[in-house]
Scaffold this motif. Sequence first.
Motif, PDB file in Angstrom:
ATOM      1  N   PRO A   7      -4.653   3.337   4.576  1.00 58.07           N
ATOM      2  CA  PRO A   7      -3.145   3.169   3.333  1.00 58.07           C
ATOM      3  C   PRO A   7      -3.170   1.724   3.845  1.00 58.07           C
ATOM      4  O   PRO A   7      -3.714   0.551   4.011  1.00 58.07           O
ATOM      5  N   ASN A   8      -2.690   0.902   2.596  1.00 60.31           N
ATOM      6  CA  ASN A   8      -2.994  -0.165   1.939  1.00 60.31           C
ATOM      7  C   ASN A   8      -1.846  -1.573   3.197  1.00 60.31           C
ATOM      8  O   ASN A   8      -2.555  -2.028   3.055  1.00 60.31           O
ATOM      9  N   ARG A   9      -0.858  -0.364   4.105  1.00 58.63           N
ATOM     10  CA  ARG A   9      -0.109  -1.925   4.699  1.00 58.63           C
ATOM     11  C   ARG A   9      -1.995  -1.949   6.006  1.00 58.63           C
ATOM     12  O   ARG A   9      -1.726  -2.787   6.551  1.00 58.63           O
ATOM     13  N   LEU A  10      -1.920  -0.803   5.863  1.00 61.68           N
ATOM     14  CA  LEU A  10      -3.669  -1.552   6.990  1.00 61.68           C
ATOM     15  C   LEU A  10      -4.305  -2.406   6.341  1.00 61.68           C
ATOM     16  O   LEU A  10      -5.308  -3.024   7.131  1.00 61.68           O
ATOM     17  N   ARG A  11      -4.569  -1.436   5.221  1.00 62.34           N
ATOM     18  CA  ARG A  11      -5.708  -2.329   5.570  1.00 62.34           C
ATOM     19  C   ARG A  11      -5.279  -4.146   4.310  1.00 62.34           C
ATOM     20  O   ARG A  11      -6.303  -5.464   4.876  1.00 62.34           O
ATOM     21  N   VAL A  12      -3.688  -3.920   4.662  1.00 62.61           N
ATOM     22  CA  VAL A  12      -3.649  -5.644   4.706  1.00 62.61           C
ATOM     23  C   VAL A  12      -3.317  -6.309   5.843  1.00 62.61           C
ATOM     24  O   VAL A  12      -4.072  -7.205   6.465  1.00 62.61           O
ATOM     25  N   ALA A 126       3.410  22.821  -5.759  1.00 62.10           N
ATOM     26  CA  ALA A 126       2.425  21.793  -6.532  1.00 62.10           C
ATOM     27  C   ALA A 126       2.567  20.682  -7.065  1.00 62.10           C
ATOM     28  O   ALA A 126       2.030  19.840  -7.076  1.00 62.10           O
ATOM     29  N   LEU A 127       4.099  21.089  -7.037  1.00 63.24           N
ATOM     30  CA  LEU A 127       4.514  19.624  -8.410  1.00 63.24           C
ATOM     31  C   LEU A 127       5.307  18.483  -7.195  1.00 63.24           C
ATOM     32  O   LEU A 127       5.029  17.925  -7.485  1.00 63.24           O
ATOM     33  N   CYS A 128       5.510  19.361  -6.029  1.00 65.67           N
ATOM     34  CA  CYS A 128       5.887  18.088  -5.210  1.00 65.67           C
ATOM     35  C   CYS A 128       5.223  17.318  -4.545  1.00 65.67           C
ATOM     36  O   CYS A 128       4.825  16.524  -4.726  1.00 65.67           O
ATOM     37  N   ARG A 129       4.032  17.826  -4.118  1.00 66.39           N
ATOM     38  CA  ARG A 129       2.696  17.107  -3.932  1.00 66.39           C
ATOM     39  C   ARG A 129       2.008  15.939  -5.086  1.00 66.39           C
ATOM     40  O   ARG A 129       2.161  14.808  -4.518  1.00 66.39           O
ATOM     41  N   GLU A 130       1.740  16.429  -6.352  1.00 72.76           N
ATOM     42  CA  GLU A 130       2.112  15.388  -7.111  1.00 72.76           C
ATOM     43  C   GLU A 130       2.768  14.495  -7.287  1.00 72.76           C
ATOM     44  O   GLU A 130       1.864  13.293  -7.521  1.00 72.76           O
ATOM     45  N   LEU A 131       3.924  14.862  -7.397  1.00 72.02           N
ATOM     46  CA  LEU A 131       5.263  13.123  -7.346  1.00 72.02           C
ATOM     47  C   LEU A 131       4.967  12.784  -6.074  1.00 72.02           C
ATOM     48  O   LEU A 131       5.929  11.894  -5.706  1.00 72.02           O
ATOM     49  N   GLY A 132       4.460  13.343  -4.467  1.00 77.55           N
ATOM     50  CA  GLY A 132       4.368  12.358  -3.821  1.00 77.55           C
ATOM     51  C   GLY A 132       5.714  12.558  -2.875  1.00 77.55           C
ATOM     52  O   GLY A 132       7.050  12.041  -2.736  1.00 77.55           O
ATOM     53  N   PHE A 133       6.442  13.483  -3.737  1.00 77.08           N
ATOM     54  CA  PHE A 133       8.165  13.845  -2.737  1.00 77.08           C
ATOM     55  C   PHE A 133       7.716  14.867  -1.059  1.00 77.08           C
ATOM     56  O   PHE A 133       9.049  15.552  -0.830  1.00 77.08           O
ATOM     57  N   ARG A 138       3.689  11.978   0.567  1.00 74.90           N
ATOM     58  CA  ARG A 138       4.420  10.149   0.407  1.00 74.90           C
ATOM     59  C   ARG A 138       3.354   9.569   1.720  1.00 74.90           C
ATOM     60  O   ARG A 138       3.381   8.128   0.954  1.00 74.90           O
ATOM     61  N   ARG A 139       2.587  10.203   2.123  1.00 73.31           N
ATOM     62  CA  ARG A 139       1.549   9.725   3.265  1.00 73.31           C
ATOM     63  C   ARG A 139      -0.013   8.711   2.543  1.00 73.31           C
ATOM     64  O   ARG A 139       0.004   7.724   2.590  1.00 73.31           O
ATOM     65  N   PRO A 154      12.460   7.139   1.290  1.00 73.10           N
ATOM     66  CA  PRO A 154      12.503   7.786  -0.097  1.00 73.10           C
ATOM     67  C   PRO A 154      12.411   8.630   0.644  1.00 73.10           C
ATOM     68  O   PRO A 154      11.739  10.173   0.459  1.00 73.10           O
ATOM     69  N   GLY A 155      12.435   9.617   2.238  1.00 77.77           N
ATOM     70  CA  GLY A 155      12.871  10.873   2.680  1.00 77.77           C
ATOM     71  C   GLY A 155      13.753  11.367   2.084  1.00 77.77           C
ATOM     72  O   GLY A 155      13.520  12.915   2.026  1.00 77.77           O
ATOM     73  N   ARG A 156      14.652  10.758   1.398  1.00 77.82           N
ATOM     74  CA  ARG A 156      16.382  11.335   1.022  1.00 77.82           C
ATOM     75  C   ARG A 156      15.457  12.433   0.036  1.00 77.82           C
ATOM     76  O   ARG A 156      16.464  12.853  -0.622  1.00 77.82           O
ATOM     77  N   LEU A 157      14.549  12.385  -0.933  1.00 78.15           N
ATOM     78  CA  LEU A 157      13.810  12.616  -2.391  1.00 78.15           C
ATOM     79  C   LEU A 157      14.289  14.272  -1.928  1.00 78.15           C
ATOM     80  O   LEU A 157      14.906  15.562  -3.005  1.00 78.15           O
TER      81      LEU A 157
END
Length: 159
Positions: A7-12, A126-133, A138-139, A154-157
């Motif tokens: 993940p980007n946070r670990l890359r940084v 499937a749509l929730c996975r595509e949108l990161g919901f 989200r991870r 963002p979990g409040r989605l």
Amino acid sequence: MVQDRKPNRLRVLHGQAPRTAPMAGGPLGTPDPPDWLPETAQEEWQRVVEACAAHPTWLQHGDVAILTAYVATWATWLEAAQDVARRGALVPGRSSADDDDGEGGRRLVKNPAVQIARDAATQLRALCRELGFSPDARRRVDVGALEDDNDADPGRLLS
């Protein structure tokens, strides 16, 4: 064995440059839903767009079609689920073959809304996975930094 991407946070944290996903037409902002959507779909559109507003790069202009499909499918699922809740999983049959249940009434058959709700729920996942919901999706999605410091979740989605 395939290793998960870092993940980007670990890359940084490890001194590496963050990966950047290509922008699909730029951030979506807060557009109005299409007029032809049912009212429940339009309400879900507003809820999702407002929830994603804390992460301005989450939804892109290229995501409008999939967001529209998500909210339309949500409205279908909601209507079918409400029908099952109201009438039950079994309903009186309507064909002549269902005229007599042996007690002078109509034979019970599976409520068609059960299958509609099941199909819509599968499509929603499937749509929730595509949108990161979903939590797992989200991870895997880099939604960018929060727009402000209010600790928006963002979990409040899906709340």
